[in-house]
Each structure stands twice: as C-alpha cells, then as structure tokens.
Design a protein around this motif. Structure first.
Motif, mmCIF file in Angstrom:
data_model
loop_
_atom_site.group_PDB
_atom_site.id
_atom_site.type_symbol
_atom_site.label_atom_id
_atom_site.label_comp_id
_atom_site.label_asym_id
_atom_site.label_seq_id
_atom_site.Cartn_x
_atom_site.Cartn_y
_atom_site.Cartn_z
ATOM 1 N N GLY A 155 -12.703 15.596 -5.571
ATOM 2 C CA GLY A 155 -12.650 14.307 -6.221
ATOM 3 C C GLY A 155 -11.386 13.618 -6.755
ATOM 4 N N TYR A 156 -10.285 14.119 -5.884
ATOM 5 C CA TYR A 156 -9.141 13.147 -6.170
ATOM 6 C C TYR A 156 -8.935 11.854 -5.509
ATOM 7 C CZ TYR A 156 -7.998 18.109 -7.201
ATOM 8 O OH TYR A 156 -8.048 19.339 -7.578
ATOM 9 N N PRO A 157 -8.212 10.965 -5.758
ATOM 10 C CA PRO A 157 -8.322 9.743 -5.406
ATOM 11 C C PRO A 157 -7.756 9.406 -3.942
ATOM 12 C CG PRO A 157 -6.510 9.798 -6.794
ATOM 13 C CD PRO A 157 -7.221 11.124 -6.637
ATOM 14 N N THR A 158 -8.449 8.541 -3.263
ATOM 15 C CA THR A 158 -8.043 8.046 -1.932
ATOM 16 C C THR A 158 -7.775 6.494 -2.013
ATOM 17 O OG1 THR A 158 -10.466 7.905 -1.001
ATOM 18 C CG2 THR A 158 -9.055 10.072 -0.674
ATOM 19 N N VAL A 159 -6.919 6.057 -1.203
ATOM 20 C CA VAL A 159 -6.747 4.674 -1.371
ATOM 21 C C VAL A 159 -7.388 4.146 -0.487
ATOM 22 C CG1 VAL A 159 -4.976 2.829 -1.027
ATOM 23 C CG2 VAL A 159 -4.238 4.991 -1.966
ATOM 24 N N PRO A 160 -8.191 2.979 -0.765
ATOM 25 C CA PRO A 160 -8.883 2.266 0.489
ATOM 26 C C PRO A 160 -8.019 1.549 1.164
ATOM 27 C CG PRO A 160 -9.128 1.334 -1.720
ATOM 28 C CD PRO A 160 -8.344 2.325 -2.015
ATOM 29 N N ILE A 161 -8.511 1.659 2.622
ATOM 30 C CA ILE A 161 -7.555 0.915 3.795
ATOM 31 C C ILE A 161 -7.409 -0.656 3.353
ATOM 32 C CG2 ILE A 161 -7.350 0.407 6.008
ATOM 33 C CD1 ILE A 161 -8.542 3.140 6.529
ATOM 34 N N SER A 162 -8.419 -1.095 3.008
ATOM 35 C CA SER A 162 -8.466 -2.456 2.649
ATOM 36 C C SER A 162 -7.282 -2.980 1.605
ATOM 37 C CB SER A 162 -9.866 -3.002 2.347
ATOM 38 O OG SER A 162 -10.278 -2.463 1.081
ATOM 39 N N ALA A 163 -6.924 -2.027 0.731
ATOM 40 C CA ALA A 163 -6.019 -2.437 -0.208
ATOM 41 C C ALA A 163 -4.776 -2.159 0.308
ATOM 42 C CB ALA A 163 -6.207 -1.302 -1.533
ATOM 43 N N ILE A 164 -4.271 -1.672 1.517
ATOM 44 C CA ILE A 164 -3.200 -1.543 1.941
ATOM 45 C C ILE A 164 -2.679 -2.625 2.851
ATOM 46 C CG2 ILE A 164 -1.388 0.125 3.304
ATOM 47 C CD1 ILE A 164 -3.367 2.403 2.615
ATOM 48 N N PRO A 165 -1.321 -3.175 2.347
ATOM 49 C CA PRO A 165 -1.153 -4.506 3.401
ATOM 50 C C PRO A 165 -0.723 -4.046 4.660
ATOM 51 C CG PRO A 165 0.210 -4.060 1.201
ATOM 52 C CD PRO A 165 -0.409 -3.023 1.315
ATOM 53 N N GLU A 166 -0.597 -5.084 5.574
ATOM 54 C CA GLU A 166 -0.055 -4.443 6.836
ATOM 55 C C GLU A 166 1.116 -3.953 7.071
ATOM 56 O OE1 GLU A 166 -0.625 -7.528 10.048
ATOM 57 O OE2 GLU A 166 -2.018 -8.776 8.984
ATOM 58 N N ARG A 167 1.178 -3.127 7.935
ATOM 59 C CA ARG A 167 2.414 -2.420 8.273
ATOM 60 C C ARG A 167 3.292 -2.985 9.386
ATOM 61 N NH1 ARG A 167 1.909 2.813 6.003
ATOM 62 N NH2 ARG A 167 -0.221 3.248 5.032
ATOM 63 N N ASP A 168 4.601 -2.642 9.122
ATOM 64 C CA ASP A 168 5.519 -3.203 10.323
ATOM 65 C C ASP A 168 5.435 -2.303 11.529
ATOM 66 O OD1 ASP A 168 7.121 -0.906 9.762
ATOM 67 O OD2 ASP A 168 8.894 -2.167 8.843
ATOM 68 N N ALA A 169 6.379 -2.581 12.460
ATOM 69 C CA ALA A 169 6.397 -1.991 13.841
ATOM 70 C C ALA A 169 6.762 -0.635 13.532
ATOM 71 C CB ALA A 169 7.457 -2.723 14.750
ATOM 72 N N SER A 170 7.543 -0.200 12.636
ATOM 73 C CA SER A 170 7.734 1.318 12.226
ATOM 74 C C SER A 170 6.575 1.857 11.356
ATOM 75 C CB SER A 170 9.019 1.457 11.493
ATOM 76 O OG SER A 170 10.010 0.916 12.219
ATOM 77 N N GLY A 171 5.499 1.278 11.049
ATOM 78 C CA GLY A 171 4.479 1.825 10.383
ATOM 79 C C GLY A 171 4.743 1.753 8.890
ATOM 80 N N ARG A 172 5.694 1.171 8.360
ATOM 81 C CA ARG A 172 5.731 0.850 6.808
ATOM 82 C C ARG A 172 5.216 -0.393 6.496
ATOM 83 N NH1 ARG A 172 12.094 0.842 7.833
ATOM 84 N NH2 ARG A 172 11.517 -1.046 8.711
ATOM 85 N N THR A 173 4.850 -0.293 5.040
ATOM 86 C CA THR A 173 4.510 -1.300 4.349
ATOM 87 C C THR A 173 5.988 -2.002 4.022
ATOM 88 O OG1 THR A 173 3.923 -0.241 2.209
ATOM 89 C CG2 THR A 173 2.047 -0.806 3.698
ATOM 90 N N VAL A 174 6.012 -3.381 3.750
ATOM 91 C CA VAL A 174 7.194 -3.925 3.217
ATOM 92 C C VAL A 174 6.815 -4.641 2.061
ATOM 93 C CG1 VAL A 174 9.155 -5.501 3.897
ATOM 94 C CG2 VAL A 174 8.145 -3.785 5.778
ATOM 95 N N TRP A 175 7.737 -4.676 0.836
ATOM 96 C CA TRP A 175 7.364 -5.351 -0.251
ATOM 97 C C TRP A 175 8.285 -6.208 -0.567
ATOM 98 C CZ3 TRP A 175 2.464 -4.406 -2.592
ATOM 99 C CH2 TRP A 175 1.532 -3.385 -1.967
ATOM 100 N N ALA B 64 7.252 -10.477 7.202
ATOM 101 C CA ALA B 64 5.763 -10.053 6.598
ATOM 102 C C ALA B 64 5.425 -9.105 5.584
ATOM 103 C CB ALA B 64 5.122 -9.504 8.085
ATOM 104 N N ALA B 65 6.380 -9.568 4.660
ATOM 105 C CA ALA B 65 6.463 -8.770 3.291
ATOM 106 C C ALA B 65 5.279 -8.927 2.300
ATOM 107 C CB ALA B 65 7.800 -8.666 2.560
ATOM 108 N N THR B 66 4.810 -8.127 1.684
ATOM 109 C CA THR B 66 3.731 -8.472 0.367
ATOM 110 C C THR B 66 4.669 -8.494 -0.943
ATOM 111 O OG1 THR B 66 2.195 -7.060 1.476
ATOM 112 C CG2 THR B 66 1.790 -7.394 -0.571
ATOM 113 N N PRO B 67 4.374 -9.881 -1.309
ATOM 114 C CA PRO B 67 5.137 -10.021 -2.630
ATOM 115 C C PRO B 67 4.375 -9.267 -3.861
ATOM 116 C CG PRO B 67 3.963 -12.084 -1.992
ATOM 117 C CD PRO B 67 3.769 -10.911 -0.792
ATOM 118 N N PHE B 68 5.051 -8.810 -4.915
ATOM 119 C CA PHE B 68 4.512 -8.499 -5.942
ATOM 120 C C PHE B 68 5.298 -8.593 -7.258
ATOM 121 C CE2 PHE B 68 7.558 -4.964 -4.636
ATOM 122 C CZ PHE B 68 7.964 -4.476 -5.825
ATOM 123 N N ASP B 69 4.695 -8.578 -8.410
ATOM 124 C CA ASP B 69 5.103 -8.871 -9.735
ATOM 125 C C ASP B 69 5.944 -10.011 -9.785
ATOM 126 O OD1 ASP B 69 5.482 -7.982 -12.351
ATOM 127 O OD2 ASP B 69 7.312 -7.534 -12.118
#
Length: 190
Positions: A19-39, A82-87
């Motif tokens: 019953g632990y949480p899992t993050v929906p893939i649709s909520a995760i921004p695209e990853r860069d060439a190194s596989g990281r999300t950039v914010w 290709a970074a995701t803006p926040f706040d």
C-alpha cells in the motif's frame, strides 16, 4: 499503514502490495539525455523552492537537477534546458493553487498522499504562506529556512543543506510525533 520495508526484498511488487505510494509516470516530466528530470525556479529559495526539490529527490527522481535563476530568466532557461518550471507566479502546473502551496500540489499530483508527507505538507504550507497557525512546527521551519538563506549565498549549497533539514522534519512526521523531550529527567527517590 506500516512503515515501508527497509530492504529491496520483494521489490516494487512488495512495495505496492504493502500500500505504499507509487508515482504515476504521467506526473514525471521528460528526462534529459542522462535520464534526469531538470527543474527550474526563481533564485534565493526559502521554503517551497527547497521543500519541492527535497520531495522530488527523495520520492520521484534521486538524480533530479535544479536550476535557480532570476525570475525573468526562468522561461528562457526552461526552454533551453527542457526544464520544468516550478513555484512561479505564472500559471504553470507546479505552483500554488488557492490555499495550497507548490509542495502540497506535488504531494497530491505525484500520488504521495501518505500521512507523514501530508503532515509535512501542512508544516510547509504554514511556513510558506505565512499561516504559522496551521502547525506549531511551521514557525521553526520558517526560522530554519531563513537562517539557511542567510548562511548560503549559493542556492545549490543551500539546497544541499536544506535536504538534511527536510529529512529531519520528515522523520519527525513519520515516526516521532508522539515523542517528547523529558528534561529535566525525573529524579528517582532514594
């Protein structure tokens, strides 16, 4: 809900069965060439702009990259990297909505609405929106955050220092809310 397993025995299947949480893939921004999300967000973080990276690195993407820039540069930096803006004040996905701060929004949209994170979200919201009455700990978080802001001129150094602060608040929210400090210790009668 019991505490999550401390080993990888059973993997994702055991995690979700518990019953632990899992993050929906649709909520995760695209990853860069190194596989990281950039914010990307505004420079000189205080509350949300440290709390959100903590949440992302601890529960979504441990390799996430965070860029702190002048507010006028956020849009251009987001486009260039290709970074995701926040706040931000602009109408974007990851920002305040009504009474909720960005941390609240991320907890909800990442599917992380477990009791310790909801408790922490209340503390963060209280500190971030100057509603210190929401949780007694909000004043302490605000004080510690402002102190970190004064200690570090480099936003990324401040983020790294803030990670330990949020780890501590999360652990309190997770398993120490009933504990008190018992000083002075009770004296034994002789």
């Amino acid at each position: 809900m019991a505490l999550p397993p401390t080993s990888s025995k059973g993997g994702v299947a055991a995690w979700t069965e518990g019953g632990y949480p899992t993050v929906p893939i649709s909520a995760i921004p695209e990853r860069d060439a190194s596989g990281r999300t950039v914010w990307v967000t505004r420079a000189r973080p205080k509350i949300d702009r440290i709390a959100c990276p903590w949440l992302i690195r601890r529960f979504v993407d441990p390799l996430a990259v965070f860029l702190y820039v002048a507010p006028s540069e956020v849009e251009a930096v987001a486009e260039r990297f290709a970074a995701t803006p926040f706040d931000m004040d602009a109408p974007i996905r990851w920002s305040h909505r009504g009474e909720l701060c960005t941390f609240d929004i991320m907890v909800e949209e990442f599917g992380l609405s477990i009791e310790p994170l909801l408790r922490l979200a209340t503390i963060v919201r209280g500190a971030d929106t100057s509603r210190l009455d929401l949780a007694p700990q909000a004043s302490g978080l605000l004080a510690a955050s402002l102190g970190l802001s004064r200690m570090y001129a480099d936003d990324l150094e401040q983020l790294e220092a803030g990670m330990a602060l949020y780890d501590a608040f999360y652990r309190w929210c997770r398993d120490a809310t009933d504990e008190t400090h018992n000083w002075p210790s009770p004296k034994k009668d002789s």
